[in-house]
Motif scaffolding. Structure first.
Motif, PDB file in Angstrom:
ATOM      1  N   GLU A 184      52.632  58.426  85.991  1.00 15.82           N
ATOM      2  CA  GLU A 184      51.705  57.571  85.258  1.00 15.82           C
ATOM      3  C   GLU A 184      50.351  57.506  85.944  1.00 15.82           C
ATOM      4  OE1 GLU A 184      53.585  53.812  84.452  1.00 15.82           O
ATOM      5  OE2 GLU A 184      54.407  54.602  82.597  1.00 15.82           O
ATOM      6  N   ALA A 211      52.029  48.500  83.992  1.00 15.74           N
ATOM      7  CA  ALA A 211      53.004  49.544  83.649  1.00 15.74           C
ATOM      8  C   ALA A 211      54.216  48.936  82.948  1.00 15.74           C
ATOM      9  CB  ALA A 211      53.435  50.305  84.897  1.00 15.74           C
ATOM     10  N   ALA A 215      53.633  47.887  78.391  1.00 14.59           N
ATOM     11  CA  ALA A 215      54.444  48.972  77.838  1.00 14.59           C
ATOM     12  C   ALA A 215      54.877  48.610  76.416  1.00 14.59           C
ATOM     13  CB  ALA A 215      55.671  49.200  78.715  1.00 14.59           C
ATOM     14  N   ALA A 221      60.557  49.499  80.484  1.00 15.73           N
ATOM     15  CA  ALA A 221      59.652  49.842  81.595  1.00 15.73           C
ATOM     16  C   ALA A 221      60.129  49.191  82.888  1.00 15.73           C
ATOM     17  CB  ALA A 221      58.229  49.404  81.261  1.00 15.73           C
TER      18      ALA A 221
END
Ligand code: C5P
Length: 232
Positions: A184, A211, A215, A221
């Motif tokens: 990522e 993140a 998500a 996630a």
């Protein structure tokens, strides 16, 4: 420590409703949330009380840098809310950090963490504010001051974890934001690393924000972060 206990999700939201929506969507897997200045200012202390009432641990990221009396007052207020961690700036020196540690003594579950160098800062940024040392030296200097002041641990970037663990010893907390999942984009972190890399290097906890919270499926996630920590 099991993997779930090591993961702190940063609720960088602009309202209590948005934060509670994220917590609902992540579900029971996440037991530890970070509330920072944006959410505290927008949603008030009720956000923290609500999380504690749901059985969550709270890292209140106050980034305190004030006169010692004010720092102590803020730490006591955080203790009354039932939070587990509060941050104080190491750049404020031992007087400020000691005031925070002393104020936390009445709250046995409350840990004081020193911020060393914010993960987005580079050697050039430090030079701009008159600090001649490179980031890695400044991190270790501030961590040493934090230890002398009695802080329970430090906040540090994944890349500084191994050196910090050596400086602070086995018992200290080393909490690392600036982690990204493998593959990522590292967002604006200047010194990113994966959760697994941070824990392998000696981090006690990792902080992961967007993140997970942004998500499409925050629960999935969160599980990816957990999987990164537990894979063989
Ligand atoms: O980038 P992410 O959303 O995972 O950030 C989670 C937390 O990490 C933020 O709440 C912030 O406190 C910290 N962070 C940091 N330095 C940055 C970016 C984020 O310390 N450059």
């Amino acid at each position: 420590m099991d993997a779930n206990a090591r993961i702190i999700v940063a609720l960088d939201c602009d309202s209590r409703a948005a934060a509670e929506g994220v917590v609902d969507r992540i579900g029971d897997g996440c037991r530890f949330y970070k509330v920072g200045l944006e959410l505290l200012t927008a949603g008030g202390p009720e956000v923290v009380r609500g999380l504690v009432a749901r059985g969550k641990e709270v890292f209140l990221d106050l980034k305190l840098f004030e006169i010692p009396t004010s720092v102590a007052g803020a730490v006591r207020a955080a203790g009354e809310l039932g939070v587990s961690m509060v941050t104080v700036h190491g750049m404020g020196g031992t007087g400020i950090m000691s005031a925070a540690v002393d104020a936390a003594r009445d709250y046995p579950g409350l840990r004081i963490l020193a911020l060393t160098v914010v993960t987005s800062m580079t050697d050039g940024d430090l030079a701009d504010i008159g600090v001649g040392s490179p980031v890695d030296e400044q991190v270790l200097r501030l961590a040493g001051l934090a230890r002398e002041a009695g802080c329970h641990g430090v906040i540090a970037s994944p890349r500084d974890v191994a050196a910090l663990r050596g400086t602070l010893g086995a018992g200290a907390l080393v909490v690392t934001p600036g982690v990204t999942l493998p593959g990522e984009s590292p967002a604006e972190h200047a010194r990113p690393g994966t959760p697994r890399a941070a824990v392998d290097a000696g981090a006690s906890h990792v902080v992961v924000g967007r993140a997970v919270t942004r998500a499409a499926d925050p629960a999935a996630a969160f599980e990816r972060v957990r999987d990164d920590l537990v894979r063989p």
